[in-house]
Design a protein around this motif. Structure first.
Motif, short mmCIF file in Angstrom:
data_model
loop_
_atom_site.label_atom_id
_atom_site.label_comp_id
_atom_site.label_asym_id
_atom_site.label_seq_id
_atom_site.Cartn_x
_atom_site.Cartn_y
_atom_site.Cartn_z
N ARG A 36 -6.64 -11.31 -8.70
CA ARG A 36 -6.64 -11.32 -7.23
C ARG A 36 -5.27 -10.98 -6.63
O ARG A 36 -5.20 -10.44 -5.53
N ASN A 37 -4.20 -11.28 -7.35
CA ASN A 37 -2.87 -11.07 -6.77
C ASN A 37 -1.84 -10.75 -7.86
O ASN A 37 -0.89 -11.51 -8.06
N PRO A 38 -2.00 -9.63 -8.55
CA PRO A 38 -1.14 -9.32 -9.69
C PRO A 38 0.33 -9.07 -9.34
O PRO A 38 1.20 -9.28 -10.17
N LEU A 39 0.59 -8.67 -8.13
CA LEU A 39 1.96 -8.31 -7.76
C LEU A 39 2.86 -9.53 -7.51
O LEU A 39 4.07 -9.38 -7.33
N THR A 40 2.29 -10.72 -7.53
CA THR A 40 3.10 -11.93 -7.34
C THR A 40 3.69 -12.43 -8.65
O THR A 40 4.52 -13.33 -8.64
N TYR A 41 3.28 -11.85 -9.77
CA TYR A 41 3.78 -12.28 -11.08
C TYR A 41 5.09 -11.57 -11.40
O TYR A 41 5.31 -10.42 -10.99
N ALA B 13 3.44 -0.80 -9.68
CA ALA B 13 2.36 -1.47 -8.95
C ALA B 13 0.99 -0.95 -9.34
O ALA B 13 0.04 -1.73 -9.51
N ASP B 14 0.84 0.37 -9.50
CA ASP B 14 -0.46 0.93 -9.89
C ASP B 14 -0.90 0.41 -11.25
O ASP B 14 -2.07 0.12 -11.47
N ASP B 15 0.04 0.29 -12.17
CA ASP B 15 -0.27 -0.24 -13.50
C ASP B 15 -0.66 -1.71 -13.43
O ASP B 15 -1.56 -2.17 -14.14
N MET B 16 0.00 -2.45 -12.56
CA MET B 16 -0.34 -3.86 -12.39
C MET B 16 -1.75 -4.01 -11.83
O MET B 16 -2.52 -4.87 -12.27
N ARG B 17 -2.10 -3.16 -10.89
CA ARG B 17 -3.45 -3.22 -10.32
C ARG B 17 -4.50 -2.86 -11.36
O ARG B 17 -5.57 -3.47 -11.42
#
Length: 68
Positions: free
Chosen positions: A34-39, A47-51
């Protein structure tokens, strides 16, 4: 694993754990999805890879969902 490292041979991953541990893992995977960019990992990974990783985490969490 193959999706993360294309040189690896595809394989299956099995988790042998209690229902409580599977639920904990599932819940954490959903949180990440739900919120990968907070890690903290997001500081090192685009960011695209995190998503994309978050989408895969959700797929795994869905597979861990209890059968109703």
């Amino acid at each position: 694993m193959h999706d993360l490292d294309e040189d690896r041979q595809p394989c299956k991953l099995y988790i042998d754990a209690s229902e409580e541990k599977r639920n904990l893992l599932r819940d954490e995977l959903y949180k990440f999805s739900r919120n990968p960019l907070t890690y903290e990992l997001a500081e090192l990974v685009p960011a695209d890879d995190m998503r994309e990783l978050a989408e895969k985490a959700k797929m795994i969490a869905d597979e861990l969902a209890p059968l109703s």
